[in-house]
Design an enzyme around this catalytic site. Structure first.
Site, PDB file in Angstrom:
ATOM      1  N   ASP A  13      37.738  31.245  44.274  1.00  0.00           N
ATOM      2  CA  ASP A  13      37.718  32.281  43.231  1.00  0.00           C
ATOM      3  C   ASP A  13      38.388  31.785  41.946  1.00  0.00           C
ATOM      4  O   ASP A  13      39.329  30.996  42.006  1.00  0.00           O
ATOM      5  CB  ASP A  13      38.436  33.538  43.752  1.00  0.00           C
ATOM      6  CG  ASP A  13      38.149  34.752  42.890  1.00  0.00           C
ATOM      7  OD1 ASP A  13      37.112  34.771  42.202  1.00  0.00           O
ATOM      8  OD2 ASP A  13      38.973  35.684  42.913  1.00  0.00           O
ATOM      9  N   ASN A  15      36.399  30.935  38.917  1.00  0.00           N
ATOM     10  CA  ASN A  15      35.518  30.152  38.033  1.00  0.00           C
ATOM     11  C   ASN A  15      35.319  30.836  36.680  1.00  0.00           C
ATOM     12  O   ASN A  15      35.329  30.182  35.635  1.00  0.00           O
ATOM     13  CB  ASN A  15      34.130  29.981  38.670  1.00  0.00           C
ATOM     14  CG  ASN A  15      34.167  29.152  39.928  1.00  0.00           C
ATOM     15  OD1 ASN A  15      35.152  28.494  40.217  1.00  0.00           O
ATOM     16  ND2 ASN A  15      33.075  29.182  40.690  1.00  0.00           N
ATOM     17  N   GLY A  16      35.094  32.142  36.718  1.00  0.00           N
ATOM     18  CA  GLY A  16      34.829  32.892  35.485  1.00  0.00           C
ATOM     19  C   GLY A  16      36.030  32.853  34.555  1.00  0.00           C
ATOM     20  O   GLY A  16      35.888  32.618  33.343  1.00  0.00           O
ATOM     21  N   ARG A  17      37.229  33.056  35.113  1.00  0.00           N
ATOM     22  CA  ARG A  17      38.437  33.040  34.280  1.00  0.00           C
ATOM     23  C   ARG A  17      38.694  31.650  33.710  1.00  0.00           C
ATOM     24  O   ARG A  17      39.146  31.502  32.586  1.00  0.00           O
ATOM     25  CB  ARG A  17      39.644  33.525  35.102  1.00  0.00           C
ATOM     26  CG  ARG A  17      39.710  35.044  35.200  1.00  0.00           C
ATOM     27  CD  ARG A  17      40.641  35.498  36.279  1.00  0.00           C
ATOM     28  NE  ARG A  17      39.999  35.366  37.590  1.00  0.00           N
ATOM     29  CZ  ARG A  17      40.647  35.462  38.744  1.00  0.00           C
ATOM     30  NH1 ARG A  17      41.954  35.649  38.749  1.00  0.00           N
ATOM     31  NH2 ARG A  17      39.979  35.360  39.877  1.00  0.00           N
ATOM     32  N   TRP A  18      38.369  30.631  34.494  1.00  0.00           N
ATOM     33  CA  TRP A  18      38.539  29.250  34.005  1.00  0.00           C
ATOM     34  C   TRP A  18      37.666  29.044  32.766  1.00  0.00           C
ATOM     35  O   TRP A  18      38.110  28.463  31.776  1.00  0.00           O
ATOM     36  CB  TRP A  18      38.148  28.268  35.116  1.00  0.00           C
ATOM     37  CG  TRP A  18      38.342  26.834  34.751  1.00  0.00           C
ATOM     38  CD1 TRP A  18      39.464  26.075  34.939  1.00  0.00           C
ATOM     39  CD2 TRP A  18      37.373  25.968  34.117  1.00  0.00           C
ATOM     40  NE1 TRP A  18      39.270  24.798  34.467  1.00  0.00           N
ATOM     41  CE2 TRP A  18      37.991  24.709  33.951  1.00  0.00           C
ATOM     42  CE3 TRP A  18      36.060  26.140  33.669  1.00  0.00           C
ATOM     43  CZ2 TRP A  18      37.332  23.623  33.366  1.00  0.00           C
ATOM     44  CZ3 TRP A  18      35.403  25.065  33.080  1.00  0.00           C
ATOM     45  CH2 TRP A  18      36.049  23.823  32.939  1.00  0.00           C
ATOM     46  N   ARG A  26      30.449  31.896  31.569  1.00  0.00           N
ATOM     47  CA  ARG A  26      30.935  31.914  32.954  1.00  0.00           C
ATOM     48  C   ARG A  26      30.258  30.847  33.806  1.00  0.00           C
ATOM     49  O   ARG A  26      30.879  30.256  34.696  1.00  0.00           O
ATOM     50  CB  ARG A  26      30.705  33.301  33.578  1.00  0.00           C
ATOM     51  CG  ARG A  26      31.606  34.386  33.001  1.00  0.00           C
ATOM     52  CD  ARG A  26      31.286  35.735  33.649  1.00  0.00           C
ATOM     53  NE  ARG A  26      31.500  35.689  35.082  1.00  0.00           N
ATOM     54  CZ  ARG A  26      32.671  35.913  35.677  1.00  0.00           C
ATOM     55  NH1 ARG A  26      33.735  36.228  34.969  1.00  0.00           N
ATOM     56  NH2 ARG A  26      32.781  35.850  36.989  1.00  0.00           N
ATOM     57  N   HIS A  30      31.296  28.004  36.905  1.00  0.00           N
ATOM     58  CA  HIS A  30      30.679  27.791  38.220  1.00  0.00           C
ATOM     59  C   HIS A  30      30.290  26.318  38.389  1.00  0.00           C
ATOM     60  O   HIS A  30      30.423  25.758  39.477  1.00  0.00           O
ATOM     61  CB  HIS A  30      29.465  28.701  38.402  1.00  0.00           C
ATOM     62  CG  HIS A  30      29.816  30.168  38.399  1.00  0.00           C
ATOM     63  ND1 HIS A  30      30.832  30.682  39.166  1.00  0.00           N
ATOM     64  CD2 HIS A  30      29.293  31.221  37.713  1.00  0.00           C
ATOM     65  CE1 HIS A  30      30.915  31.992  38.964  1.00  0.00           C
ATOM     66  NE2 HIS A  30      29.998  32.345  38.077  1.00  0.00           N
ATOM     67  N   GLU A  60      28.098  41.208  47.706  1.00  0.00           N
ATOM     68  CA  GLU A  60      28.389  42.092  46.571  1.00  0.00           C
ATOM     69  C   GLU A  60      28.163  41.406  45.222  1.00  0.00           C
ATOM     70  O   GLU A  60      28.128  42.079  44.189  1.00  0.00           O
ATOM     71  CB  GLU A  60      29.835  42.601  46.652  1.00  0.00           C
ATOM     72  CG  GLU A  60      30.108  43.563  47.810  1.00  0.00           C
ATOM     73  CD  GLU A  60      30.191  42.889  49.174  1.00  0.00           C
ATOM     74  OE1 GLU A  60      30.562  41.696  49.234  1.00  0.00           O
ATOM     75  OE2 GLU A  60      29.864  43.554  50.178  1.00  0.00           O
ATOM     76  N   LEU A 124      32.111  15.935  59.274  1.00  0.00           N
ATOM     77  CA  LEU A 124      32.639  17.235  58.838  1.00  0.00           C
ATOM     78  C   LEU A 124      31.485  18.227  58.738  1.00  0.00           C
ATOM     79  O   LEU A 124      30.410  17.884  58.246  1.00  0.00           O
ATOM     80  CB  LEU A 124      33.308  17.098  57.457  1.00  0.00           C
ATOM     81  CG  LEU A 124      33.858  18.401  56.853  1.00  0.00           C
ATOM     82  CD1 LEU A 124      35.341  18.271  56.553  1.00  0.00           C
ATOM     83  CD2 LEU A 124      33.146  18.772  55.568  1.00  0.00           C
ATOM     84  N   ARG A 174      42.762  31.410  49.643  1.00  0.00           N
ATOM     85  CA  ARG A 174      42.062  32.047  48.520  1.00  0.00           C
ATOM     86  C   ARG A 174      42.710  31.554  47.234  1.00  0.00           C
ATOM     87  O   ARG A 174      43.927  31.663  47.070  1.00  0.00           O
ATOM     88  CB  ARG A 174      42.125  33.568  48.567  1.00  0.00           C
ATOM     89  CG  ARG A 174      41.353  34.153  47.359  1.00  0.00           C
ATOM     90  CD  ARG A 174      41.149  35.644  47.418  1.00  0.00           C
ATOM     91  NE  ARG A 174      40.297  36.042  46.290  1.00  0.00           N
ATOM     92  CZ  ARG A 174      39.405  37.007  46.324  1.00  0.00           C
ATOM     93  NH1 ARG A 174      39.236  37.692  47.420  1.00  0.00           N
ATOM     94  NH2 ARG A 174      38.686  37.308  45.255  1.00  0.00           N
TER      95      ARG A 174
HETATM   96  C1  IPE Z   1      34.725  36.550  46.337  1.00  0.00           C
HETATM   97  O1  IPE Z   1      35.105  36.534  45.011  1.00  0.00           O
HETATM   98  C2  IPE Z   1      33.373  35.936  46.505  1.00  0.00           C
HETATM   99  C3  IPE Z   1      33.299  34.501  46.260  1.00  0.00           C
HETATM  100  C4  IPE Z   1      34.279  33.695  45.984  1.00  0.00           C
HETATM  101  C5  IPE Z   1      31.973  33.937  46.384  1.00  0.00           C
HETATM  102  P1  IPE Z   1      34.846  37.780  44.037  1.00  0.00           P
HETATM  103  O2  IPE Z   1      35.327  37.352  42.693  1.00  0.00           O
HETATM  104  O3  IPE Z   1      33.440  38.233  44.123  1.00  0.00           O
HETATM  105  O4  IPE Z   1      35.795  38.894  44.665  1.00  0.00           O
HETATM  106  P2  IPE Z   1      36.352  40.235  44.007  1.00  0.00           P
HETATM  107  O5  IPE Z   1      35.169  40.977  43.439  1.00  0.00           O
HETATM  108  O6  IPE Z   1      37.305  39.858  42.923  1.00  0.00           O
HETATM  109  O7  IPE Z   1      37.041  40.954  45.115  1.00  0.00           O
HETATM  110  C1  IPE Z   2      34.155  32.790  42.176  1.00  0.00           C
HETATM  111  O1  IPE Z   2      34.553  32.825  40.850  1.00  0.00           O
HETATM  112  C2  IPE Z   2      32.718  32.367  42.338  1.00  0.00           C
HETATM  113  C3  IPE Z   2      31.781  33.453  42.666  1.00  0.00           C
HETATM  114  C4  IPE Z   2      32.116  34.657  43.000  1.00  0.00           C
HETATM  115  C5  IPE Z   2      30.369  33.138  42.608  1.00  0.00           C
HETATM  116  P1  IPE Z   2      34.403  34.143  39.996  1.00  0.00           P
HETATM  117  O2  IPE Z   2      33.096  34.092  39.272  1.00  0.00           O
HETATM  118  O3  IPE Z   2      34.627  35.347  40.804  1.00  0.00           O
HETATM  119  O4  IPE Z   2      35.591  33.953  38.959  1.00  0.00           O
HETATM  120  P2  IPE Z   2      36.533  35.085  38.362  1.00  0.00           P
HETATM  121  O5  IPE Z   2      37.176  35.784  39.527  1.00  0.00           O
HETATM  122  O6  IPE Z   2      35.658  36.009  37.567  1.00  0.00           O
HETATM  123  O7  IPE Z   2      37.515  34.341  37.532  1.00  0.00           O
HETATM  124 MG    MG Z   3      36.276  36.434  41.254  1.00  0.00          MG
END
Ligand code: IPE
Ligand code: IPE
Ligand code: MG
Length: 247
Positions: A13, A15-18, A26, A30, A60, A124, A174
Site C-alpha cells: 500500500d 503507491n498513490g501517495r508516493w 497515481r 503503481h 473493492e 519461490l 502492510r
Molecule cells: C489494499 O489497499 C489493496 C491493495 C494493496 C491491493 P487499499 O488502498 O485498497 O486499502 P484501503 O482502501 O485503504 O483500506
Molecule cells: C496500493 O497503493 C496499490 C493498489 C491498491 C492497487 P494505493 O493505490 O492504495 O496507494 P495509496 O494508499 O492511495 O497511497
Molecule cells: Mg491504499
C-alpha cells in the site's frame, strides 16, 4: 529466535501517495510499485523465503476512478511481459489468486500464460492476489463444497480455498502506515505475525524487509499455548516450529 519466515504476505500500500508527493499521476506510483515488488522478490529468494503472497488489486479496488482501474489492468499486462522472463530465470513460480471472471480476455490470457511458463519452478512461489478478497475466497470455498454436497469443516474449507496450495503466512506486512487488513487473507492470517511499516510501498527496500524479518524473529508464537509450554517444547525439539512440535 524464529527462523526466516517460510511464507511472507504483503499488502503493498502507498503507491498513490508516493506519486502524489512527487506531483505525478497515481499510475506512476503503481509503476514504481512494480519495481519495488521485483526487488522484494529477489530479496526473498536470497533470504530463503519459500512463499511470497502480495495484494495487487482488491475486490473493492473496482470502485476507484475508471482510468486508474484500466491503468492497473494495462500495467499488469505490461509488467508480466517485462518481468516473467526474469522471474522464470530466478526459479519463481507465479500464481494468480482471485476471481478471473471479471477480467478482460487479454488480462486473463496474460495471467494464464505467466502461470504456464513458470509452473515447474521450485525456488519461490509468488502468489499475486488480483481481483481478490478474503471474503470472496471464503464464500467461493463454501460454494464449492456445497455444490459437491460436502460437509463444511475447517479442514474442508481450508482445502477449498484459492490459497490451499501454500501454508498460512508466518509474517504479514502492510506498508503505507495503515493498520488494517482491507479484506486480505482473512482466513489464513489467523496466526500470522503482523508487521506495519510507515514506508510507502515504492520505498519498501531490502533494509525495510530485513527489519520486518528481524521483528518476526523475536516474536513468540504461542498458537494458544502458554509461554512455559512453548519454551519447554523449544528445549525438547530445537529447530522445529513450535506449533508442529505440539502435535
Ligand atoms: C489494499 O489497499 C489493496 C491493495 C494493496 C491491493 P487499499 O488502498 O485498497 O486499502 P484501503 O482502501 O485503504 O483500506
Ligand atoms: C496500493 O497503493 C496499490 C493498489 C491498491 C492497487 P494505493 O493505490 O492504495 O496507494 P495509496 O494508499 O492511495 O497511497
Ligand atoms: Mg491504499
Amino acid at each position: 529466535m524464529n527462523p526466516v519466515p517460510h511464507h511472507i504476505a504483503i499488502v503493498m500500500d502507498g503507491n498513490g501517495r508516493w506519486a502524489n508527493a512527487r506531483f505525478l499521476p497515481r499510475i506512476a506510483g503503481h509503476k514504481q510499485g512494480v519495481n519495488s515488488l521485483s526487488r522484494c522478490v529477489r530479496a526473498c529468494v536470497e533470504r530463503g523465503v519459500g512463499v511470497l503472497t502480495v495484494f495487487a488489486f482488491s475486490s473493492e479496488n473496482w470502485n476507484r476512478p475508471s482510468e486508474e482501474v484500466s491503468g492497473l489492468m494495462e500495467l499488469m499486462v505490461v509488467a508480466l511481459a517485462k518481468e516473467v522472463p526474469r522471474l522464470n530465470d530466478n526459479g519463481v513460480q507465479l500464481r494468480f489468486v482471485g476471481d478471473r471472471q471479471r477480467l478482460s480476455d487479454r488480462v486473463r490470457h496474460g495471467l494464464d500464460k505467466a502461470e504456464q511458463t513458470t509452473a515447474a519452478n521450485q525456488r519461490l512461489v509468488l502468489n499475486v492476489c488480483f481481483n481478490y478478497g478474503g471474503r470472496w475466497d471464503i464464500a467461493q470455498a463454501a460454494q464449492k463444497l456445497a455444490s459437491r454436497g460436502e460437509a463444511i469443516t475447517e479442514q474442508s474449507l481450508n482445502q477449498a480455498m484459492a490459497l490451499a496450495h501454500v501454508p498460512d503466512p508466518d509474517l504479514l506486512i502492510r506498508t503505507g502506515g495503515e493498520f488494517r487488513l482491507s479484506n486480505f487473507m482473512l482466513w489464513q492470517s489467523a496466526y500470522s505475525e503482523l508487521f506495519f511499516s510507515d514506508r510507502l510501498w515504492p520505498e519498501f527496500d531490502e533494509a525495510a524487509l530485513d527489519q520486518a524479518i528481524a521483528a518476526f524473529s523475536h516474536r513468540e508464537r504461542r498458537f494458544g499455548q502458554t509461554t512455559a509450554q512453548v519454551r519447554t517444547q523449544v528445549r525438547a525439539h530445537p529447530g522445529a516450529p513450535s506449533h508442529e512440535k505440539a502435535a
